[in-house]
Design an enzyme around this catalytic site. Structure first.
Site, PDB file in Angstrom:
ATOM      1  N   THR A  89      -1.903   3.076  17.472  1.00  0.00           N
ATOM      2  CA  THR A  89      -1.512   3.524  16.074  1.00  0.00           C
ATOM      3  C   THR A  89      -1.969   2.983  15.094  1.00  0.00           C
ATOM      4  OG1 THR A  89       0.678   4.183  17.350  1.00  0.00           O
ATOM      5  CG2 THR A  89       1.083   3.361  15.134  1.00  0.00           C
ATOM      6  N   LEU A  90      -2.106   3.292  13.911  1.00  0.00           N
ATOM      7  CA  LEU A  90      -2.804   2.902  12.805  1.00  0.00           C
ATOM      8  C   LEU A  90      -1.793   2.822  11.571  1.00  0.00           C
ATOM      9  CD1 LEU A  90      -5.998   5.178  12.589  1.00  0.00           C
ATOM     10  CD2 LEU A  90      -5.799   2.797  13.560  1.00  0.00           C
ATOM     11  N   GLU A  91      -1.604   1.588  10.858  1.00  0.00           N
ATOM     12  CA  GLU A  91      -0.699   1.444   9.855  1.00  0.00           C
ATOM     13  C   GLU A  91      -1.364   1.639   8.634  1.00  0.00           C
ATOM     14  OE1 GLU A  91      -0.610  -2.104  11.302  1.00  0.00           O
ATOM     15  OE2 GLU A  91       0.380  -1.569  13.274  1.00  0.00           O
TER      16      GLU A  91
ATOM     17  N   GLY B 261     -11.574   1.303   2.590  1.00  0.00           N
ATOM     18  CA  GLY B 261     -11.078   0.154   2.054  1.00  0.00           C
ATOM     19  C   GLY B 261     -11.266   0.193   0.309  1.00  0.00           C
ATOM     20  N   ARG B 262     -12.514   0.330  -0.129  1.00  0.00           N
ATOM     21  CA  ARG B 262     -13.035   0.537  -1.312  1.00  0.00           C
ATOM     22  C   ARG B 262     -12.196   1.388  -2.225  1.00  0.00           C
ATOM     23  NH1 ARG B 262     -19.340  -0.825  -0.246  1.00  0.00           N
ATOM     24  NH2 ARG B 262     -18.911  -2.267   1.058  1.00  0.00           N
TER      25      ARG B 262
ATOM     26  N   GLN C 297     -12.555   1.081  13.015  1.00  0.00           N
ATOM     27  CA  GLN C 297     -13.808   0.715  14.009  1.00  0.00           C
ATOM     28  C   GLN C 297     -13.000  -0.190  14.862  1.00  0.00           C
ATOM     29  OE1 GLN C 297     -16.853  -1.120  11.966  1.00  0.00           O
ATOM     30  NE2 GLN C 297     -15.794  -1.681  10.373  1.00  0.00           N
TER      31      GLN C 297
ATOM     32  N   SER D  15     -14.963  -0.060   5.606  1.00  0.00           N
ATOM     33  CA  SER D  15     -15.216  -0.632   3.994  1.00  0.00           C
ATOM     34  C   SER D  15     -15.258   0.826   3.135  1.00  0.00           C
ATOM     35  CB  SER D  15     -16.452  -1.427   3.993  1.00  0.00           C
ATOM     36  OG  SER D  15     -17.606  -0.631   4.276  1.00  0.00           O
ATOM     37  N   SER D  16     -15.820   1.727   3.509  1.00  0.00           N
ATOM     38  CA  SER D  16     -15.704   3.049   2.530  1.00  0.00           C
ATOM     39  C   SER D  16     -14.352   3.333   2.331  1.00  0.00           C
ATOM     40  CB  SER D  16     -16.624   4.169   3.234  1.00  0.00           C
ATOM     41  OG  SER D  16     -16.177   4.212   4.342  1.00  0.00           O
TER      42      SER D  16
END
Lengths: 206, 402
Positions: free
Chosen positions: A143-145, A122-123, A164, A119-120
């Site tokens: 793999t992270l988009e 995302g904000r 996470q 969330s940190s």
């Protein structure tokens, strides 16, 4: 059912679930959370600006003379970045990059997982993951988009906790799932699988 | 316009190219430091071409131009080497542990550039630049630059830097001379036969004509000793995986050596097997049979004699080289740990990277064992080895931190 932090610890300690480097499992259990945090790895890849008009998503929509040429086009346009520990990568607003987790995950047949952002982040406008499912028997770095949909440039530092992972138990399948994304330490664009329904629709149109 | 104008232009363009290369994505400080030195060298060359004395004096002007031309010739290749060090095919995860080994061997001020070579040959001496004394340049063959399993050969390349920095040649020179003179005695009849007349042994060190009979083998033997030293250091650092990497790259052979004085392949392998046993690493029993000794070039009788003298002298130096390698590495480089390699091997067998502050030699020894058992394909194994080294670096850098 999503398993608890204690259960994640038990899975790791028994050797059924592999997370390398292994996080501090006691801290996970103490926090009472049902997930473990994963860190950003050092490899990032982006698609370069090019003369290509577009990239075909599937075989039937290819623009190149062959599907192999279309795949090669994706690799040709991939630009890898290696960011040493202690250094940073700046993701500007509106930009998209593939990253990978520092951790290598290997799931047993009885566990599946999904990855979400934090969330940190995302904000601040950082979207971490849109294809969140991790199948049983997956083995590799995730793999992270990563997209910056905010309005300020964001500094991405390898080793920082960026996402996470929640785990849930499933009935083990005897079939071995093979993924094109398994066994990789670096993020990859991969190949979009042929969609049979779409293929039929396209063939009828032509 | 004449040659000084042309040379000024070439120096200007080289200097500008250094600036362009500098804008590349270098992942470690050493390459940028190296580029800064190149910029300084070429700024000085430009200044010397524009100096008042160069404008007035023909000899000074000509010499300044020749010096600039030679510098361009020498450093152009290096510039390409530096640029290729940014190529993402290189296993960047391995830079840190190799750099650590380099620092342990060469001192805290050592600088390491790890890159790839399009003209790689296992039978050439690496470039050494007098203006870049603290730098070790290690180039892997371009098509193999992502192959973690050949990394033990960096031990050999580092050996050349150790040879220079620790002045090993000076330590060995007297012993090499003695060994060459002894070998000359053994080959005296052959030398007299090929020269075609009796030779006075007592004037061997004083007669200018006779001196060449031992000075040439002395120079060859020194170079052979350097190569043997580098092989032995590679084995001492990486253990058995050095032998596997050497076999992978060289067997059955590369054809005859391009330079006459290079140690013959069978001698090199013989020394490697002997040293492995001395250092406590078991060489594969049939290791020697995995190579085929190439047929050498045709040589005159005299050349054959001088080469035989140099080879015999190098044979005599083997124990001294083993001792030097042991002394230089003893307090600096830990011995490969068989137990730790066994633990990592277990993880690799389970298709997962290993967690812990593992050392590079232990990881590569486990990697070779896995590769040779055939349980993992090359690409998958390479990924796991890179990740294992990355995790080891992460563990070292975060040790004791919460």
């Amino acid at each position: 059912m999503i398993i608890s932090g204690e259960e994640i610890g038990e899975e790791v300690e028994s050797g059924r679930l592999c997370v390398v480097p292994t996080p501090d499992l006691n801290a996970v259990a103490k926090r009472g959370e049902a997930s473990i945090d994963l860190c950003l790895g050092r490899w990032l890849v982006e698609l370069r600006h090019s003369r290509a008009s577009s990239l075909a998503a599937t075989k039937s929509h290819r623009r190149k003379p062959s599907w192999e040429a279309e795949i090669n086009e994706v690799y040709r346009l991939s630009r890898y970045h290696f960011v040493p520990f202690g250094d940073r990568f700046v993701l500007h607003p509106g930009r998209f990059v593939l990253g990978s987790t520092l951790e290598w995950l290997a799931l047993p047949p009885t566990l599946a997982a999904f990855v979400t952002g934090k969330s940190s982040w995302g904000r601040r406008g950082l979207i971490i993951e849109t294809a969140a499912g991790i199948h049983p028997r997956f083995s590799g770095c995730l793999t992270l988009e990563i997209a910056n949909v905010g309005e300020v440039p964001l500094e991405l530092t390898p080793g920082i906790e960026i996402c996470q992972v929640f785990f849930h138990r499933i009935a083990a399948s005897k079939r071995n799932v093979t993924s094109q994304f398994s066994g990789k330490r670096r993020p990859v664009f991969g190949i979009v699988k042929e969609d049979q329904i779409l293929k039929r629709l396209t063939q009828r149109q032509s | 316009m004449d040659y000084i104008d042309f040379t000024r232009q070439k120096v200007f363009l080289f200097h500008r190219e250094v600036g362009r290369v500098r804008t590349s994505d270098f992942h470690h400080a050493a390459a940028k430091e190296c580029l800064s030195i190149l910029e300084r060298i070429f700024a000085e060359l430009a200044a010397s071409l524009n100096s008042r004395s160069a404008r007035r004096d023909d000899d000074i002007r000509r010499n300044a131009c020749i010096r600039a031309n030679v510098s361009i010739l020498i450093y152009q290749e290096l510039l390409g080497f530096l640029l290729r060090s940014t190529n993402v095919r290189n296993p960047f995860e391995l830079y840190e542990p190799i750099y650590q080994i380099a620092r342990d061997l060469l001192g805290r001020n050592a600088r390491l550039i790890l890159s790839s070579e399009w003209k790689f040959s296992p039978f050439t001496y690496p470039a050494a630049f007098k203006d870049l004394p603290g730098f070790a340049f290690i180039g892997l063959p371009a098509t193999e630059s992502e192959n973690v399993l050949i990394i033990p050969l960096t031990g050999h390349e580092l050996g050349h830097s150790v040879w220079r920095v620790h002045k090993v040649a000076e330590m060995l020179a007297a012993q090499v001379k003695t060994a060459v003179l002894q070998s000359c005695d053994e080959h005296w009849a052959h030398l007299e036969r090929v020269v075609g007349r009796p030779l006075d042994r007592s004037r061997l060190e004083t007669d200018l004509e006779l001196r060449s009979l031992w000075v040439t083998p002395f120079q060859w033997s020194m170079r052979q000793c350097e190569e043997v030293f580098c092989d032995l250091l590679g084995i001492r650092i990486f253990g058995q995986s050095y032998l596997h990497a050497f076999e992978y790259l060289v067997s059955p052979n590369f054809g005859p050596s391009r330079v006459d004085w290079y140690p013959p392949l069978d001698r090199r392998i013989h020394y490697m097997v002997l040293a492995s046993n001395i250092f406590g690493f078991e060489a594969p029993t049939d290791f020697k049979e995995r190579f085929v000794v190439p047929r050498g070039h045709h040589r005159s009788g005299l050349e054959q004699g001088l080469l035989a003298i140099s080879h015999r002298a190098t044979d005599r130096l083997f124990s001294a080289i083993v001792n030097l390698v042991s002394d230089l590495s003893q307090s600096r480089i830990p011995m490969p740990d068989g137990m730790e390699a066994e633990r990592i091997f277990g993880d690799l067998q389970a298709h997962r990277p290993s967690d812990g502050p593992s050392s590079l030699p232990d990881v590569i020894n486990a990697g070779w064992r896995t590769f040779l058992t055939g349980t993992l394909k090359f690409d998958g194994l390479n990924e796991l080895l890179c990740k294992t080294m990355e995790v080891a670096e992460f563990r070292r850098k975060t040790r004791g931190r919460t």
